[in-house]
Design a protein around this motif. Structure first.
Motif, short mmCIF file in Angstrom:
data_model
loop_
_atom_site.label_atom_id
_atom_site.label_comp_id
_atom_site.label_asym_id
_atom_site.label_seq_id
_atom_site.Cartn_x
_atom_site.Cartn_y
_atom_site.Cartn_z
N VAL A 125 34.13 49.41 92.42
CA VAL A 125 35.60 49.45 92.43
C VAL A 125 36.13 48.87 93.74
CG1 VAL A 125 37.60 51.01 92.47
CG2 VAL A 125 35.78 51.34 90.77
N ASP A 162 35.74 45.12 93.85
CA ASP A 162 36.69 44.49 92.95
C ASP A 162 38.10 44.47 93.55
OD1 ASP A 162 36.97 43.42 90.08
OD2 ASP A 162 38.59 44.89 90.20
N LEU A 189 32.71 52.48 83.85
CA LEU A 189 33.12 51.24 84.51
C LEU A 189 33.47 50.15 83.49
CD1 LEU A 189 30.58 51.03 87.48
CD2 LEU A 189 33.07 51.25 87.67
N TYR A 203 35.23 46.95 84.61
CA TYR A 203 34.36 46.64 85.75
C TYR A 203 32.94 46.36 85.25
CZ TYR A 203 37.97 49.06 88.53
OH TYR A 203 39.15 49.47 89.11
N GLU A 219 39.25 55.05 91.98
CA GLU A 219 40.23 53.96 91.95
C GLU A 219 41.44 54.28 92.82
OE1 GLU A 219 39.96 51.62 87.78
OE2 GLU A 219 40.72 53.67 87.63
#
Length: 176
Positions: A32, A35, A69, A74, A153
Motif C-alpha cells: 500500500v 503504491d 489486496l 493492489y 490505507e
C-alpha cells in the motif's frame, strides 16, 4: 508526541515496515505504501517489509492478505518474507512497527529511538479497540484482513502526506 518523519540520512529515503512473520500486516503496508508513494510521484523512496521472527522467511504473502489486496486493486504477488535482524536497522531512515510488541523488539535490535515509530502514529483514527496497534488478523476470518487493509490505507495516506512535505525544498530535506 506527534509523529514526525526523521530526516533522510543519505540519498533517497528508506522505510522498513515490521510485523511478526512478514506474511500479513507488514507486506500489506509495504504494498500500500509503495503504491501511494508512486501515485504521489515521490521519487527516491524505498519501502520494504520484514518480520521479527524467521519462521516464514522466503514464503509469499498470506493468501487472505493477498486476497484483500487484490480486491482493493493492489498486487502483493512479488512479496517474499524476510526477517529483520540486528544489522538491518542501519539501512533504514524510518522503521515502522505494526504493534507495541514489535516496537519493543525493534528497539532491542538497535533501531534508534528517533527512527522507530508505531505504524499507526500517522493514523487519523488512532484510538479504538486496538489503540495504536495494527491488529494481527492471522487467527481470524476474512473481515479482519479487510479491516487491517482499511487501517493501513488510512495510515499510509498520513505517511505519504508527511513524505510530500519533506520533499518540499523549503523543509530543508531532499528525498531524491
Amino acid at each position: 508526541m506527534t509523529a514526525q518523519l526523521p530526516a533522510p540520512r543519505g540519498e533517497g529515503y528508506r522505510i522498513a515496515v515490521v510485523c511478526s512473520g512478514n506474511i500479513c500486516r507488514s507486506p500489506v503496508a509495504d504494498v500500500v505504501l509503495n503504491d501511494k508513494i508512486a501515485e504521489a510521484g515521490l521519487p527516491g523512496i524505498t519501502v520494504d517489509s520484514f518480520g521479527t521472527g524467521g519462521w516464514h522467511v522466503g514464503e509469499g504473502i498470506d493468501h487472505r492478505s493477498g486476497s484483500s489486496l487484490i480486491a482493493a486493486g493492489y498486487d502483493g504477488s512479488r512479496h517474499r518474507a524476510r526477517q529483520f535482524g540486528p544489522g538491518v536497522a542501519s539501512d533504514y531512515d524510518l522503521v515502522l512497527a505494526m504493534d507495541a510488541g514489535h516496537f519493543s523488539q525493534l528497539g532491542s535490535l538497535g533501531v534508534p529511538h528517533e527512527r522507530l515509530w508505531l505504524f499507526r502514529s500517522w493514523d487519523p483514527e488512532p484510538d479504538g479497540p486496538t489503540g495504536g496497534d495494527v491488529p494481527d488478523p492471522f487467527y481470524g476470518g476474512p473481515a479482519g484482513f479487510t479491516d487491517v487493509l482499511v487501517m493501513i490505507e488510512r495510515t499510509a495516506d498520513g505517511i505519504v502526506t508527511d513524505l510530500e512535505a519533506m520533499a518540499q525544498p523549503d523543509v530543508g530535506h531532499r528525498l531524491s
